[in-house]
Design a protein around this motif. Structure first.
Motif, PDB file in Angstrom:
ATOM      1  N   LEU A 174       0.865  -1.177   0.000  1.00 20.90           N
ATOM      2  CA  LEU A 174       0.000   0.000   0.000  1.00 20.90           C
ATOM      3  C   LEU A 174       0.901   1.226   0.000  1.00 20.90           C
ATOM      4  O   LEU A 174       1.615   1.480   0.970  1.00 20.90           O
ATOM      5  N   PHE A 175       0.887   1.970  -1.100  1.00 22.86           N
ATOM      6  CA  PHE A 175       1.817   3.078  -1.340  1.00 22.86           C
ATOM      7  C   PHE A 175       1.016   4.371  -1.401  1.00 22.86           C
ATOM      8  O   PHE A 175       0.217   4.584  -2.317  1.00 22.86           O
ATOM      9  N   ASN A 176       1.223   5.245  -0.410  1.00 21.59           N
ATOM     10  CA  ASN A 176       0.540   6.539  -0.375  1.00 21.59           C
ATOM     11  C   ASN A 176       1.392   7.585  -1.077  1.00 21.59           C
ATOM     12  O   ASN A 176       2.555   7.785  -0.735  1.00 21.59           O
ATOM     13  N   THR A 177       0.807   8.261  -2.070  1.00 21.69           N
ATOM     14  CA  THR A 177       1.527   9.300  -2.807  1.00 21.69           C
ATOM     15  C   THR A 177       0.735  10.595  -2.780  1.00 21.69           C
ATOM     16  O   THR A 177      -0.475  10.596  -2.549  1.00 21.69           O
ATOM     17  N   MET A 178       1.427  11.690  -3.038  1.00 22.03           N
ATOM     18  CA  MET A 178       0.785  13.007  -3.084  1.00 22.03           C
ATOM     19  C   MET A 178       0.996  13.618  -4.462  1.00 22.03           C
ATOM     20  O   MET A 178       2.109  13.585  -5.002  1.00 22.03           O
ATOM     21  N   LEU A 179      -0.086  14.160  -5.023  1.00 22.36           N
ATOM     22  CA  LEU A 179      -0.053  14.746  -6.358  1.00 22.36           C
ATOM     23  C   LEU A 179      -0.401  16.224  -6.272  1.00 22.36           C
ATOM     24  O   LEU A 179      -1.554  16.590  -6.103  1.00 22.36           O
ATOM     25  N   LEU A 180       0.632  17.065  -6.400  1.00 22.54           N
ATOM     26  CA  LEU A 180       0.431  18.510  -6.323  1.00 22.54           C
ATOM     27  C   LEU A 180       0.815  19.219  -7.619  1.00 22.54           C
ATOM     28  O   LEU A 180       0.713  20.434  -7.704  1.00 22.54           O
TER      29      LEU A 180
END
Length: 221
Positions: A174-180
């Motif tokens: 489970l890989f949490n990423t942030m897209l800004l």
């Protein structure tokens, strides 16, 4: 108790300190809960806990209950560990790897991580740890940020291949990423498009809490 009640009306900061790795760290009462924030984003509890809980729900709470070993890369305040124990009733071993020793001190003080018997905390760089460990895991949770930035190594083929190598049969990442930014969107899409192997499946859960995308990898054999 008064601060907790008042926090439903406005956030109440109760502690702050500088960290050489995470810059500013703050403990705040918000909507009746204690949360950990960096300068520009939530680090633990609050929205981050909701994001990772959604990812765990997607994998399946009943599947997680039957697992024996979980690796958490990026502990911060330990909200996903609390979710595993309190909401899922997970009884197996949890290894938490965190590079910032200061945030672990905060987590122990305010969230009692050091009282969780099934949890082992390792102060180490996540990349170095996955190179050294000989263990295999049923679930690997990747939640590594420096404020709103994610280290580049997380998206390199070598790191992803090593993470998959550490999975037991039928295990999950489970890989949490942030897209800004557009570049970060393209970065995630490249990872998903180029991840091609018969032994694994990959999918994304986009736009969780607006700016996050969860990537779920499952080992099929």
């Amino acid at each position: 108790m008064l601060k907790k009640i008042l926090s439903y009306f406005y956030p109440i900061k109760i502690y702050s300190q500088d960290s050489s790795l995470s810059k500013s760290l703050e403990i705040t009462w918000s909507n009746g809960d204690l949360v950990v924030d960096s300068l520009n984003t939530n680090y633990s509890y609050g929205s981050l806990q909701r994001i990772l809980k959604l990812g765990l729900k997607n994998i399946g709470f009943s599947k997680i209950q039957k697992m024996n070993t979980v690796l958490v890369l990026g502990v911060a305040g330990g909200s996903v560990i609390k979710t595993l124990i309190d909401d899922i009733d997970y009884k197996g071993k949890i290894t938490g790897v965190e590079i910032d020793s200061e945030i672990i001190k905060i987590a122990n003080r305010y969230f009692k991580l050091d009282e969780i018997e099934q949890l082992q905390i390792v102060i180490d760089d996540a990349f170095e740890f996955v190179l050294k460990t000989k263990e295999k895991y049923d679930l690997i949770i990747i939640d590594i940020f420096q404020d709103t930035k994610m280290p580049n190594f997380l998206f390199e083929d070598f790191f992803i291949d090593r993470i998959c190598h550490l999975l037991k049969s039928k295990g999950f990442v489970l890989f949490n990423t942030m897209l800004l930014s557009k570049a970060e969107n393209l970065r995630n899409q490249k990872l998903i498009n180029e991840f091609k192997t018969e032994d694994f499946s990959i999918k994304s859960i986009p736009r969780v809490e607006k700016h996050n995308e969860l990537i779920v990898i499952e080992k099929l054999v």
